[in-house]
Scaffold this motif. Structure first.
Motif, PDB file in Angstrom:
ATOM      1  N   PRO A   1       0.700  -1.466   0.011  1.00  0.00           N
ATOM      2  CA  PRO A   1       0.126  -0.105   0.008  1.00  0.00           C
ATOM      3  C   PRO A   1       0.829   1.302  -0.085  1.00  0.00           C
ATOM      4  N   ARG A   2       1.896   1.492   0.813  1.00  0.00           N
ATOM      5  CA  ARG A   2       2.934   2.542   0.739  1.00  0.00           C
ATOM      6  C   ARG A   2       3.264   2.580  -0.529  1.00  0.00           C
ATOM      7  N   THR A   3       3.895   1.890  -1.064  1.00  0.00           N
ATOM      8  CA  THR A   3       4.480   1.952  -2.508  1.00  0.00           C
ATOM      9  C   THR A   3       3.365   2.497  -3.593  1.00  0.00           C
ATOM     10  N   ALA A   4       2.215   1.910  -3.354  1.00  0.00           N
ATOM     11  CA  ALA A   4       1.152   2.201  -4.388  1.00  0.00           C
ATOM     12  C   ALA A   4       0.859   3.639  -4.308  1.00  0.00           C
ATOM     13  N   ARG A   5       0.716   4.133  -2.966  1.00  0.00           N
ATOM     14  CA  ARG A   5       0.359   5.503  -2.737  1.00  0.00           C
ATOM     15  C   ARG A   5       1.299   6.442  -3.358  1.00  0.00           C
ATOM     16  N   MET A   6       2.686   6.015  -2.851  1.00  0.00           N
ATOM     17  CA  MET A   6       3.860   6.952  -3.371  1.00  0.00           C
ATOM     18  C   MET A   6       3.824   6.821  -5.089  1.00  0.00           C
TER      19      MET A   6
END
Length: 347
Positions: A180-185
């Motif tokens: 999720p964190r990478t997708a958001r970035m």
């Protein structure tokens, strides 16, 4: 670098990484373990659109064993461990209690040294360079596996973080999905490019830190470290290579040569932060582009290093706002954190 591959008695893979020779790396695992069969299920949270791993076997994982029973020390004096060799430089093995396994990904343990009492900060530059080469090799190998979407190399250090083994080690997760964190970035990077006529968000964020200057901690020839403008943790540093690359495999030779000095400097500064002589607990996390993402070239490899300690003898706990709503409240202004990290630079 010399890499030697072998198998543990339950079928898990074990890899030794050595700077030069590798005498004794063919020692067999004599424990006679039953075949590894971890039960992992990945479920999808339909409300958040995120994944959760269900891994009940991890309830039985080894928890803070006494020094004489450490499973990551070499096998010596008749005691058999996860590492059959009597000595090693860097060793990587499939986790006996993985969060992801088989079709749902893979989890590996990276042992930085055979010395149980060491720490990453206490390693020499040659060993730190070997660890970097190991992370890079494992990133390449795991990225090539079918079903792997993202590779995450990290170290948890300290009981306050939740570490269950004191031996100096880190982990590598090969996720079957983009986190999720990478997708958001990636989403914010795409939105920034659309809004600015194609400019890269990571490049602009680092340029902003340079222009301000107050949050720069360390500025090398090929790496820059800064406390982010909106830091979530009391002491948090982001380390970027000056030339943007998507993952560890794309780092240039000059950046590889400089990394050990820069990274060891940062870790040693963290240990000096509170002046109490106690090792600072931290998470050190490599953020890499997803393996097969159409916009992976726009992602910027970087390392995020942070501690949950906010002052001597005081921890930052994730309470209602952070845990319940993912809205962080930081007690330490990022500018003050950067100033302190500059003050504790070594000679």
């Amino acid at each position: 670098m010399k890499k030697t591959a072998t198998r543990l008695s339950d079928g898990r893979e074990l890899l030794y990484y050595d700077s030069h020779g590798n005498a004794g790396r063919d020692a067999p695992d004599l424990r006679g373990l039953p075949p590894a069969a971890p039960a992992v299920e990945v479920r999808h949270d339909v409300l958040l659109g995120e994944h959760v791993a269900i891994a009940s076997h991890r309830q039985d994982r080894t928890h803070l064993p006494p020094e004489g029973a450490c499973p990551l020390c070499p096998s010596r004096d008749g005691r058999l461990t996860e590492i059959p060799a009597a000595d090693y430089e860097v060793a990587v093995l499939e986790n006996r209690f993985p969060s992801f396994a088989g079709a749902t990904g893979r989890c590996e343990v990276v042992c930085f040294t055979a010395d149980h009492h060491a720490s990453f900060a206490g390693l020499g530059e040659d060993r730190a360079a070997l660890v970097l080469a190991t992370w890079t090799d494992r990133t390449a190998a795991l990225s090539a596996r079918p079903g792997v979407a993202q590779v995450y190399c990290f170290e948890n250090r300290g009981e306050e973080i939740g570490v269950t083994l004191a031996h100096p080690h880190g982990q590598i997760y090969a996720y079957p999905f983009v986190t999720p964190r990478t997708a958001r970035m990636l989403e914010t990077t795409a939105a920034h490019a659309a809004r600015t006529g194609g400019r890269n968000l990571f490049d602009d964020a680092v340029a902003r830190e340079y222009a301000d200057g107050r949050r720069i901690v360390l500025d090398g020839d090929h790496w820059v470290a800064h406390v982010p403008y909106a830091a979530r943790w009391p002491y948090e540093v982001h380390l970027h290579p000056r030339r943007r690359v998507p993952d560890l495999t794309a780092l240039g030779d000059a950046a590889r040569r400089e990394f050990p000095r820069v990274y060891l400097d940062l870790l040693r500064r963290f240990d000096r932060l509170f002046g109490d002589g106690r090792p600072t607990p931290y998470v050190s996390a490599w953020h890499q582009a997803p393996v097969r993402h159409p916009h992976r070239a726009e992602f910027a490899l970087h390392l995020e290093l942070f501690t949950v300690r906010r002052a001597a003898g005081k921890l930052k706990f994730l309470a209602g706002s952070e845990s319940g709503m993912n809205v962080f409240v930081n007690d330490v202004p990022p500018e003050a954190a950067a100033r302190r990290l500059r003050e504790v630079a070594g000679p």
